[in-house]
Design a protein around this motif. Structure first.
Motif, PDB file in Angstrom:
ATOM      1  N   PRO A  24      13.108   1.835  34.394  1.00 35.94           N
ATOM      2  CA  PRO A  24      13.004   3.282  34.178  1.00 35.94           C
ATOM      3  C   PRO A  24      12.193   3.639  32.933  1.00 35.94           C
ATOM      4  O   PRO A  24      11.508   4.657  32.918  1.00 35.94           O
ATOM      5  N   ASP A  25      12.248   2.795  31.908  1.00 32.81           N
ATOM      6  CA  ASP A  25      11.432   3.039  30.709  1.00 32.81           C
ATOM      7  C   ASP A  25       9.940   3.032  31.049  1.00 32.81           C
ATOM      8  O   ASP A  25       9.169   3.830  30.515  1.00 32.81           O
ATOM      9  N   GLU A  26       9.549   2.116  31.914  1.00 38.72           N
ATOM     10  CA  GLU A  26       8.132   1.967  32.262  1.00 38.72           C
ATOM     11  C   GLU A  26       7.670   2.996  33.279  1.00 38.72           C
ATOM     12  O   GLU A  26       6.496   3.351  33.305  1.00 38.72           O
ATOM     13  N   VAL A  27       8.568   3.485  34.112  1.00 34.77           N
ATOM     14  CA  VAL A  27       8.219   4.482  35.130  1.00 34.77           C
ATOM     15  C   VAL A  27       8.049   5.854  34.503  1.00 34.77           C
ATOM     16  O   VAL A  27       7.169   6.626  34.880  1.00 34.77           O
ATOM     17  N   PHE A  28       8.874   6.151  33.538  1.00 35.82           N
ATOM     18  CA  PHE A  28       8.917   7.455  32.892  1.00 35.82           C
ATOM     19  C   PHE A  28       7.555   7.898  32.359  1.00 35.82           C
ATOM     20  O   PHE A  28       7.104   9.003  32.637  1.00 35.82           O
ATOM     21  N   HIS A  29       6.889   7.052  31.600  1.00 34.25           N
ATOM     22  CA  HIS A  29       5.648   7.434  30.924  1.00 34.25           C
ATOM     23  C   HIS A  29       4.502   7.776  31.882  1.00 34.25           C
ATOM     24  O   HIS A  29       3.872   8.830  31.714  1.00 34.25           O
ATOM     25  N   PRO A  30       4.209   6.964  32.879  1.00 28.13           N
ATOM     26  CA  PRO A  30       3.103   7.326  33.770  1.00 28.13           C
ATOM     27  C   PRO A  30       3.364   8.604  34.574  1.00 28.13           C
ATOM     28  O   PRO A  30       2.440   9.366  34.851  1.00 28.13           O
ATOM     29  N   VAL A  31       4.627   8.847  34.918  1.00 32.63           N
ATOM     30  CA  VAL A  31       4.934  10.060  35.686  1.00 32.63           C
ATOM     31  C   VAL A  31       4.668  11.297  34.838  1.00 32.63           C
ATOM     32  O   VAL A  31       4.061  12.265  35.305  1.00 32.63           O
ATOM     33  N   PHE A  32       5.091  11.278  33.587  1.00 33.37           N
ATOM     34  CA  PHE A  32       4.837  12.430  32.714  1.00 33.37           C
ATOM     35  C   PHE A  32       3.353  12.560  32.399  1.00 33.37           C
ATOM     36  O   PHE A  32       2.832  13.674  32.286  1.00 33.37           O
ATOM     37  N   TYR A  74       5.262  21.532  41.354  1.00 35.80           N
ATOM     38  CA  TYR A  74       6.680  21.830  41.166  1.00 35.80           C
ATOM     39  C   TYR A  74       7.530  20.592  41.448  1.00 35.80           C
ATOM     40  O   TYR A  74       8.409  20.232  40.659  1.00 35.80           O
ATOM     41  N   GLU A  75       7.269  19.915  42.561  1.00 35.07           N
ATOM     42  CA  GLU A  75       8.037  18.724  42.924  1.00 35.07           C
ATOM     43  C   GLU A  75       7.759  17.566  41.964  1.00 35.07           C
ATOM     44  O   GLU A  75       8.666  16.795  41.630  1.00 35.07           O
ATOM     45  N   LEU A  76       6.529  17.444  41.502  1.00 38.59           N
ATOM     46  CA  LEU A  76       6.197  16.414  40.521  1.00 38.59           C
ATOM     47  C   LEU A  76       6.956  16.673  39.224  1.00 38.59           C
ATOM     48  O   LEU A  76       7.455  15.743  38.590  1.00 38.59           O
ATOM     49  N   HIS A  77       7.078  17.929  38.850  1.00 43.06           N
ATOM     50  CA  HIS A  77       7.837  18.287  37.656  1.00 43.06           C
ATOM     51  C   HIS A  77       9.305  17.897  37.825  1.00 43.06           C
ATOM     52  O   HIS A  77       9.919  17.332  36.909  1.00 43.06           O
ATOM     53  N   ARG A  78       9.864  18.165  38.980  1.00 45.18           N
ATOM     54  CA  ARG A  78      11.250  17.778  39.249  1.00 45.18           C
ATOM     55  C   ARG A  78      11.407  16.258  39.198  1.00 45.18           C
ATOM     56  O   ARG A  78      12.379  15.747  38.656  1.00 45.18           O
ATOM     57  N   TYR A  79      10.448  15.553  39.777  1.00 43.86           N
ATOM     58  CA  TYR A  79      10.467  14.091  39.766  1.00 43.86           C
ATOM     59  C   TYR A  79      10.376  13.567  38.336  1.00 43.86           C
ATOM     60  O   TYR A  79      11.096  12.634  37.955  1.00 43.86           O
ATOM     61  N   ALA A  80       9.514  14.160  37.532  1.00 43.06           N
ATOM     62  CA  ALA A  80       9.378  13.753  36.135  1.00 43.06           C
ATOM     63  C   ALA A  80      10.689  13.966  35.380  1.00 43.06           C
ATOM     64  O   ALA A  80      11.111  13.103  34.601  1.00 43.06           O
ATOM     65  N   ASN A  81      11.323  15.081  35.616  1.00 44.81           N
ATOM     66  CA  ASN A  81      12.609  15.332  34.968  1.00 44.81           C
ATOM     67  C   ASN A  81      13.650  14.299  35.380  1.00 44.81           C
ATOM     68  O   ASN A  81      14.447  13.845  34.561  1.00 44.81           O
ATOM     69  N   GLN A  82      13.651  13.923  36.643  1.00 43.94           N
ATOM     70  CA  GLN A  82      14.600  12.923  37.110  1.00 43.94           C
ATOM     71  C   GLN A  82      14.306  11.560  36.493  1.00 43.94           C
ATOM     72  O   GLN A  82      15.232  10.826  36.133  1.00 43.94           O
ATOM     73  N   THR A  83      13.030  11.197  36.352  1.00 43.69           N
ATOM     74  CA  THR A  83      12.708   9.920  35.708  1.00 43.69           C
ATOM     75  C   THR A  83      13.151   9.926  34.254  1.00 43.69           C
ATOM     76  O   THR A  83      13.572   8.898  33.730  1.00 43.69           O
ATOM     77  N   HIS A  84      13.069  11.090  33.618  1.00 44.08           N
ATOM     78  CA  HIS A  84      13.526  11.217  32.226  1.00 44.08           C
ATOM     79  C   HIS A  84      15.037  11.003  32.141  1.00 44.08           C
ATOM     80  O   HIS A  84      15.534  10.264  31.278  1.00 44.08           O
TER      81      HIS A  84
END
Length: 71
Positions: free
Chosen positions: A47-55, A9-19
């Motif tokens: 942020p472009d580079e962080v977004f992809h690995p998190v998702f 759940y928290e990883l999903h929230r983090y992924a949304n924030q990176t997006h």
């Protein structure tokens, strides 16, 4: 299993924030992007580079540890 659900759940929230952060970053001018990255710590990616690995991480978590309803 509750802790795993909480983590996902928290990883999903983090992924949304990176997006969201990626979208805001993309709207900056090139000079603003340069200023932002100059102020960032050396080892921090844009942020472009962080977004992809998190998702990718979130997708892997869902695929490996898909939690069935009621568990």
């Amino acid at each position: 299993m509750v802790e795993l659900k909480d983590f996902i759940y928290e990883l999903h929230r983090y992924a949304n924030q990176t997006h969201t952060l990626k979208d805001k970053y993309e709207k900056l001018t090139e000079s603003e992007k340069d200023m932002v990255m100059e102020a960032a710590p050396e080892n921090l990616q844009s942020p472009d580079e962080v977004f992809h690995p998190v998702f990718q991480w979130l997708e892997t978590m869902h695929n490996r540890f898909s939690v069935k309803d009621g568990e």
